[in-house]
Design a protein around this motif. Structure first.
Motif, PDB file in Angstrom:
ATOM      1  N   ILE A 183       1.153  -1.208  -0.526  1.00  0.00           N
ATOM      2  CA  ILE A 183      -0.038   0.305   0.144  1.00  0.00           C
ATOM      3  C   ILE A 183       0.870   0.979  -0.242  1.00  0.00           C
ATOM      4  O   ILE A 183       1.380   1.729   1.430  1.00  0.00           O
ATOM      5  N   GLY A 184       1.232   1.796  -1.327  1.00  0.00           N
ATOM      6  CA  GLY A 184       2.467   2.953  -1.108  1.00  0.00           C
ATOM      7  C   GLY A 184       1.504   4.238  -2.534  1.00  0.00           C
ATOM      8  O   GLY A 184       0.042   3.891  -2.811  1.00  0.00           O
ATOM      9  N   VAL A 185       2.050   5.082  -2.204  1.00  0.00           N
ATOM     10  CA  VAL A 185       1.146   6.550  -2.385  1.00  0.00           C
ATOM     11  C   VAL A 185       0.701   6.412  -4.486  1.00  0.00           C
ATOM     12  O   VAL A 185      -0.058   6.219  -4.995  1.00  0.00           O
ATOM     13  N   GLU A 186       2.373   5.274  -5.147  1.00  0.00           N
ATOM     14  CA  GLU A 186       2.304   5.604  -6.540  1.00  0.00           C
ATOM     15  C   GLU A 186       1.795   4.555  -6.755  1.00  0.00           C
ATOM     16  O   GLU A 186       1.370   4.373  -7.886  1.00  0.00           O
ATOM     17  N   LYS A 187       0.338   3.405  -6.494  1.00  0.00           N
ATOM     18  CA  LYS A 187      -0.067   2.885  -6.552  1.00  0.00           C
ATOM     19  C   LYS A 187      -1.955   2.823  -6.884  1.00  0.00           C
ATOM     20  O   LYS A 187      -2.289   1.821  -7.447  1.00  0.00           O
ATOM     21  N   GLY A 210       2.111  -0.864   3.795  1.00  0.00           N
ATOM     22  CA  GLY A 210       2.389   0.412   3.622  1.00  0.00           C
ATOM     23  C   GLY A 210       2.457   1.538   3.630  1.00  0.00           C
ATOM     24  O   GLY A 210       1.863   1.210   5.044  1.00  0.00           O
ATOM     25  N   PRO A 211       2.967   2.244   3.375  1.00  0.00           N
ATOM     26  CA  PRO A 211       3.956   3.463   3.950  1.00  0.00           C
ATOM     27  C   PRO A 211       2.346   4.333   3.665  1.00  0.00           C
ATOM     28  O   PRO A 211       1.804   5.789   4.641  1.00  0.00           O
ATOM     29  N   TYR A 212       1.516   3.929   3.346  1.00  0.00           N
ATOM     30  CA  TYR A 212      -0.416   4.713   2.440  1.00  0.00           C
ATOM     31  C   TYR A 212      -1.054   4.262   3.299  1.00  0.00           C
ATOM     32  O   TYR A 212      -2.057   4.728   3.016  1.00  0.00           O
ATOM     33  N   ARG A 213      -1.253   3.217   4.485  1.00  0.00           N
ATOM     34  CA  ARG A 213      -2.135   2.581   5.047  1.00  0.00           C
ATOM     35  C   ARG A 213      -2.768   2.967   5.669  1.00  0.00           C
ATOM     36  O   ARG A 213      -4.073   3.378   5.609  1.00  0.00           O
ATOM     37  N   LYS A 214      -2.682   4.591   6.246  1.00  0.00           N
ATOM     38  CA  LYS A 214      -3.645   4.610   7.171  1.00  0.00           C
ATOM     39  C   LYS A 214      -3.973   5.889   6.104  1.00  0.00           C
ATOM     40  O   LYS A 214      -5.374   6.433   7.238  1.00  0.00           O
ATOM     41  N   ASP A 215      -3.301   7.114   5.622  1.00  0.00           N
ATOM     42  CA  ASP A 215      -4.216   7.556   4.607  1.00  0.00           C
ATOM     43  C   ASP A 215      -5.527   6.507   3.391  1.00  0.00           C
ATOM     44  O   ASP A 215      -6.390   7.400   3.573  1.00  0.00           O
ATOM     45  N   LEU A 216      -5.120   5.937   3.123  1.00  0.00           N
ATOM     46  CA  LEU A 216      -6.192   4.832   2.678  1.00  0.00           C
ATOM     47  C   LEU A 216      -7.128   4.745   3.379  1.00  0.00           C
ATOM     48  O   LEU A 216      -8.618   4.423   2.960  1.00  0.00           O
ATOM     49  N   GLU A 217      -7.390   3.886   4.457  1.00  0.00           N
ATOM     50  CA  GLU A 217      -7.981   4.023   5.818  1.00  0.00           C
ATOM     51  C   GLU A 217      -9.072   4.986   5.872  1.00  0.00           C
ATOM     52  O   GLU A 217      -9.811   4.822   6.009  1.00  0.00           O
ATOM     53  N   MET A 248      -6.726  -4.048 -10.121  1.00  0.00           N
ATOM     54  CA  MET A 248      -5.371  -3.504 -10.440  1.00  0.00           C
ATOM     55  C   MET A 248      -5.200  -1.806 -10.500  1.00  0.00           C
ATOM     56  O   MET A 248      -4.567  -1.546 -12.063  1.00  0.00           O
ATOM     57  N   PRO A 249      -5.083  -1.247  -9.923  1.00  0.00           N
ATOM     58  CA  PRO A 249      -5.322   0.412 -10.775  1.00  0.00           C
ATOM     59  C   PRO A 249      -3.697   0.820 -10.880  1.00  0.00           C
ATOM     60  O   PRO A 249      -3.436   1.963 -12.035  1.00  0.00           O
ATOM     61  N   SER A 250      -2.552   0.548 -10.314  1.00  0.00           N
ATOM     62  CA  SER A 250      -1.634   0.479  -9.860  1.00  0.00           C
ATOM     63  C   SER A 250      -0.979   0.984 -11.665  1.00  0.00           C
ATOM     64  O   SER A 250      -1.233   0.359 -12.443  1.00  0.00           O
ATOM     65  N   GLU A 251      -0.650   2.685 -12.253  1.00  0.00           N
ATOM     66  CA  GLU A 251       0.411   2.982 -13.365  1.00  0.00           C
ATOM     67  C   GLU A 251       2.111   2.348 -14.098  1.00  0.00           C
ATOM     68  O   GLU A 251       2.400   3.162 -14.403  1.00  0.00           O
ATOM     69  N   SER A 252       2.547   1.989 -12.373  1.00  0.00           N
ATOM     70  CA  SER A 252       3.874   1.922 -12.531  1.00  0.00           C
ATOM     71  C   SER A 252       4.244   0.604 -12.434  1.00  0.00           C
ATOM     72  O   SER A 252       5.451   0.219 -11.613  1.00  0.00           O
TER      73      SER A 252
END
Length: 380
Positions: A183-187, A210-217, A248-252
């Protein structure tokens, strides 16, 4: 070339042996912007000696971290060919985690490393194209590392009612969308909020951390969502197989192993048409083994997602076709190619480079060494 393998990796929780391979742990420190990623240079005298006594035919550096520098240094010290695999598209991640001005220096670092390597392996044609355009190394030294998936560990037989109850928060009869990954911001996981708002009848489960989990929650607060954190082993296999659709929304993604694993688990996949994903679901397979949508286009994503949500038979047909496709790409076949073709190509390039480097030296030796003619009868 023998079949013995030695693996040098980060120190935490490393066994002495793994499936017959000798494992050497190296002391590590956490990555400043992502504490859960341990970094290690692997250049201690202990590790250099271990590698020296092992007498490798080839060194394969398969790390996006700084260990690749250590591997390169050891390869040059011991005069051994080195293969590098490029499976994390670092320049794409830099602006999301650090400073945009670091992108150009990072490309210079990548060029330095891969020009020093004898062969670069990439997981998809899209990444090969990016590296060739950036002139990272000679075009013929960039090769495709065939996709491989553990089709036994990721299998529809792992579908579990108990896991489905867990992933749906006690609502197993509602359609379940699954995402597995870091769970990263780039995903681009925030994109899925706009999608889920249009399909209130469905639930979504995020498997991973991942580092973006709290923001995503926070972003998904009050919505029909479950965050499981990291799952491993049979639990992970069950999580895949117990869903209805994988998104799978990731573009990277350089390849997207989670897409391979979802397809192997018998799930229809709806993914962004970006990075290495079109290598897994090529144009002629769209609508047969999975669906691709225009990156960032909520309506296009829903056009692919909604028919699957409301038609169990369609889900089953696509899921079965995806499973059959993945059975062709197990790890044994992928490993055979890398061992018999790619490693031999790297050794050939290494020998060629060595010969070219030695030529001026051999010429100087010839020039400085006096030659003695054999005396012919006419010379007497």
């Amino acid at each position: 070339m023998g079949d013995e393998v030695m693996v040098v990796t980060t120190h935490e929780g490393v066994p002495q042996e793994f499936y017959g391979a000798k494992v050497i742990g190296s002391l590590s420190f956490p990555f400043p912007w992502y504490q859960k990623v341990p970094l290690s240079l692997a250049l201690s005298p202990r590790i250099i000696n271990e590698v020296k006594h092992f007498k490798p035919d080839i060194i394969h550096a398969s790390s996006p971290g700084i260990m690749v520098f250590g591997a390169l240094a050891i390869a040059k010290m011991l005069c051994v060919p080195i293969v590098m695999s490029y499976h994390t598209h670092v320049p794409v991640y830099i602006p999301k985690y650090t400073f945009s001005w670091l992108v150009k220096p990072m490309w210079l670092v990548i060029k330095f490393l891969h020009r020093a390597a004898d062969l670069t392996l990439v997981p998809s044609a899209a990444i090969a194209k990016d590296l060739r355009q950036a002139r990272v190394t000679a075009a013929n030294k960039i090769r495709l590392w065939n996709k491989g998936v553990d089709s036994e560990s990721f299998h529809p037989r792992f579908r579990s009612h108990e896991m489905r109850v867990r992933l749906t928060n006690g609502e197993p009869d509602r359609p379940l969308i699954v995402h597995v990954g870091r769970i990263g911001v780039e995903k681009s996981l925030d994109f899925l909020k706009g999608v889920m708002e249009k399909i209130p009848e469905a639930r979504i489960a995020f498997i991973g951390d991942g580092p973006y989990r709290k923001d995503l929650e926070k972003l998904f607060e009050g919505m029909p969502v479950v965050f499981t954190g990291m799952l491993q082993g049979e639990e992970l296999s069950q999580a895949y197989a117990s869903g209805d659709i994988f998104v799978m929304p990731s573009e990277s993604e350089t390849l997207g192993f989670v897409v391979l694993e979802a397809m192997s688990s018998g799930l229809p996949v709806v993914a962004a048409r970006a990075g290495g994903i079109p290598d897994i679901i090529p144009e002629e397979q769209e609508g047969k083994t999975g669906y691709l949508y225009t990156p960032g286009d909520v309506d296009d994503c829903l056009n692919k997602l909604v028919p699957l949500l409301h038609d169990a038979k369609l889900r089953e047909t696509i899921g079965q076709a995806a499973r059959m496709e993945m059975e062709k790409f197990d790890w044994r076949a992928a490993t055979k190619v890398i061992r018999n073709q790619q490693y031999n190509a790297a050794i050939w390039f290494w020998r060629k480079k060595r010969t070219q480097l030695l030529k001026p030296l051999q010429w100087m030796v010839k020039l400085l060494t006096p030659t003695h003619r054999k005396l012919a009868a006419g010379d007497l």
